[in-house]
Design a protein around this motif. Structure first.
Motif, PDB file in Angstrom:
ATOM      1  N   ALA A 292       0.797  -1.741   0.267  1.00  0.00           N
ATOM      2  CA  ALA A 292      -0.070  -0.150   0.236  1.00  0.00           C
ATOM      3  C   ALA A 292       0.721   1.203  -0.083  1.00  0.00           C
ATOM      4  N   LYS A 293       1.571   1.357   0.488  1.00  0.00           N
ATOM      5  CA  LYS A 293       2.548   2.796   0.629  1.00  0.00           C
ATOM      6  C   LYS A 293       3.459   2.848  -0.329  1.00  0.00           C
ATOM      7  N   LEU A 294       3.658   1.692  -1.253  1.00  0.00           N
ATOM      8  CA  LEU A 294       4.319   1.653  -2.597  1.00  0.00           C
ATOM      9  C   LEU A 294       3.410   2.315  -3.480  1.00  0.00           C
ATOM     10  N   ALA A 295       2.171   1.593  -3.638  1.00  0.00           N
ATOM     11  CA  ALA A 295       1.235   2.246  -4.864  1.00  0.00           C
ATOM     12  C   ALA A 295       0.718   3.669  -4.426  1.00  0.00           C
ATOM     13  N   HIS A 296       0.723   4.381  -2.901  1.00  0.00           N
ATOM     14  CA  HIS A 296       0.400   5.443  -2.494  1.00  0.00           C
ATOM     15  C   HIS A 296       1.668   6.527  -2.959  1.00  0.00           C
ATOM     16  N   ALA A 297       2.633   5.847  -3.407  1.00  0.00           N
ATOM     17  CA  ALA A 297       3.661   7.367  -4.216  1.00  0.00           C
ATOM     18  C   ALA A 297       3.643   7.514  -4.810  1.00  0.00           C
ATOM     19  N   ASN A 298       2.499   6.741  -6.483  1.00  0.00           N
ATOM     20  CA  ASN A 298       2.239   7.330  -6.923  1.00  0.00           C
ATOM     21  C   ASN A 298       1.240   7.931  -7.807  1.00  0.00           C
ATOM     22  N   GLU A 299       0.668   9.393  -7.533  1.00  0.00           N
ATOM     23  CA  GLU A 299      -0.619   9.919  -7.645  1.00  0.00           C
ATOM     24  C   GLU A 299      -1.121   9.328  -9.036  1.00  0.00           C
ATOM     25  N   GLY A 300      -1.322   8.216 -10.055  1.00  0.00           N
ATOM     26  CA  GLY A 300      -1.810   7.842 -10.528  1.00  0.00           C
ATOM     27  C   GLY A 300      -2.749   6.632 -10.292  1.00  0.00           C
ATOM     28  N   THR A 301      -1.943   5.812  -8.966  1.00  0.00           N
ATOM     29  CA  THR A 301      -2.354   4.114  -8.513  1.00  0.00           C
ATOM     30  C   THR A 301      -2.983   4.982  -6.991  1.00  0.00           C
ATOM     31  N   ARG A 302      -2.382   5.847  -6.701  1.00  0.00           N
ATOM     32  CA  ARG A 302      -3.427   6.770  -5.416  1.00  0.00           C
ATOM     33  C   ARG A 302      -4.730   6.835  -5.106  1.00  0.00           C
ATOM     34  N   GLU A 303      -5.439   7.882  -6.496  1.00  0.00           N
ATOM     35  CA  GLU A 303      -6.453   7.289  -6.441  1.00  0.00           C
ATOM     36  C   GLU A 303      -7.471   6.253  -6.450  1.00  0.00           C
ATOM     37  N   THR A 304      -6.969   4.626  -7.642  1.00  0.00           N
ATOM     38  CA  THR A 304      -7.555   4.044  -7.095  1.00  0.00           C
ATOM     39  C   THR A 304      -6.914   3.039  -5.807  1.00  0.00           C
TER      40      THR A 304
END
Length: 504
Positions: A292-304
């Protein structure tokens, strides 16, 4: 844009000039679009390549022509430039490869259902559609999302690729963990609540098998998707047309094989070292915050990561409903398990291609929340417009429908061949079964394609990115509808000509 329709400013001006000259018929528009295909050379903008330095030589195909101004194709510079022939041949190869994967997945399923894992714990069959549906929930959605980014030019630099790929792989692991855990919980409820009690040991085995299968298979398939999309981009192939079918090609076979392997391992642990299943569950859940931390670092995946759970969870529940039907159907007709992955996979595969193409068009043509060209959602409720109009998405739907019957004929022939050469011929055959099967297949794909174009527009209007939401719904509905239709085909054939259900 993913569709290969970006023409640059020069192309837009050329189209606008043609519009102002006064347009005639959609047939002429089709001729113009075909001419665009033929004139895509050094003096034209390469479709979908984002080359602003090249300009369309509009005189080469617009001179002496006129095009009808229409609300259907106002912003024509972003309409996919590829002809129906290009779409057909780009989709054909990955479609065939995907079909072969589904055939072997069906054969594998017909074998593993006789293993001790499925014999001792038949409820695990409820998990099968939900886990196979992960290719629609995760890998095919990932393919659609990355195809959009690729065609918009957001994967062209090495830094962009690294950031986007790492974040998306992490997001898929988060989704796989959550969906697998919920799927096993829901399957346990469906299996054991009717009896008034839950076997917690069986539930732990199902949960451990589900988590191990989902996370490992999703990681392998996601890496494959990344490679396919980047390679397609480099070789001037529209990833929208090839990525999602390839995601389906190995998805079912890989997932079933991994499930059978881990399930068998955990069954032995269940009988001897029951604590191992609990350790596996805890280990996967502890990895969740890291992904979750890695996914949160990118703006595009953060929304998803925050807002993309509804379609994933809802599709899992729908697929589990298909699993409940599958468990009942396989008990009566063992050979149904051979055809299930093929029928379900083909429908979801073709609908996913259309969803990916439509999503690209909407991303290029309008701001999310506003439909392109002043359209309303009511426009997409017309069945006639969806399949029988001269608009590009309707032509795409017809091309995809053309693949259904010849595709299933080939796939069913392979099923007959492999089961005939086996010791026991368990594949149904005969004119009644084949006719009913083809009718069910066409009906399934038509329903999915119609839902597809309506759902893309509806979610876009609601400011929900269709790249993240549409394919999970389509593959889940395809699983539920396909399994139900296949069960009806078997029941009808058994009623009128039971001899056609050989050794069922």
């Amino acid at each position: 844009m993913k569709e290969g329709g970006g023409t640059g400013d020069g192309g837009k001006n050329g189209y606008q000039a043609a519009v102002h000259e006064g347009l005639t018929t959609f047939d002429q528009l089709g001729i113009v679009l075909d001419d665009i295909d033929k004139t895509m050379d050094a003096d034209t903008t390469t479709a979908g390549r984002g080359n602003p330095g090249k300009v369309l030589n509009e005189s080469s195909f617009l001179k002496g022509r006129s095009i009808l101004p229409s609300d259907d194709l106002v912003n024509m510079s972003i309409v996919p430039a590829e002809s129906s022939y290009v779409l057909f041949f780009q989709v054909l190869f990955p479609f065939v490869v995907a079909g072969l994967g589904m055939v072997f997945a069906g054969l594998v399923l017909s074998i593993v259902v006789t293993w001790p894992l499925f014999v001792e714990i038949p409820e695990i069959l409820i998990l099968v559609p939900a886990l196979l549906g992960l290719k629609g929930n995760l890998e095919m959605t990932l393919a659609s999302r990355l195809s959009t980014l690729a065609n918009l030019g957001h994967l062209d630099s090495s830094k962009q690729r690294k950031d986007v790929v790492v974040a998306n792989l992490a997001l898929v692991q988060v989704q796989a963990t959550v969906v697998a855990f919920l799927a096993s919980t829901f399957a346990a409820a469906l299996a054991f609540l009717p009896n008034g009690e839950i076997d917690w040991a069986h539930g732990a085995l199902m949960c451990a098998s589900s988590l191990a299968t989902a996370c490992s298979a999703s990681l392998v398939l996601s890496l494959l998707m990344v490679a396919v999309i980047i390679t397609s981009r480099k070789h001037n192939i529209n990833p929208d047309n090839v990525a999602t079918p390839i995601a389906a090609s190995l998805g079912d076979l890989t997932t079933l094989s991994v499930l059978a392997f881990f399930g068998s391992v955990f069954l032995k642990a269940h009988n001897s070292e029951s604590w191992l299943n609990g350790v596996v569950i805890v280990a996967f859940l502890l990895l969740l915050p890291f992904w979750a931390k890695l996914a949160h670092a990118n703006e595009g995946t953060r929304e998803t990561l925050y807002n993309g759970w509804t379609p994933v969870i809802m599709s899992m529940l729908i697929s589990s409903g298909g699993g409940f039907i599958l468990e009942t159907a396989v008990r009566k007709y063992h050979s149904l398990s051979t055809y299930g992955p093929v029928l379900n996979g083909v429908g979801g595969n073709l609908a996913a291609v259309q969803a990916s193409r439509l999503s690209t068009y909407f991303h290029k043509a309008a701001t999310i929340g506003e439909l392109p060209n002043g359209w309303t959602v009511n426009r997409f409720t017309s069945f006639v417009r969806a399949f029988f109009s001269k608009e590009w998405d309707s032509r795409s739907a017809r091309v995809l429908l053309l693949l259904v019957v010849p595709g299933h004929i080939c796939f069913n022939f392979l099923i007959q061949f492999f089961t005939f050469t086996a010791k026991d011929n368990v594949a149904p055959h005969g004119p009644l079964f084949t006719s009913l099967y083809m009718i069910a297949a066409i009906f399934q794909v038509m329903i999915l394609l119609f839902i597809c174009q309506l759902l893309v527009a509806l979610l876009w209007k609601w400011k929900i990115d269709p790249d993240n939401s549409v394919i999970p719904y389509l593959t889940a509905i395809g699983d539920l509808l396909g399994t139900a239709l296949l069960f009806i085909v078997f029941l009808t054939t058994d009623h009128f000509d039971p001899k056609e259900l050989v050794s069922s």
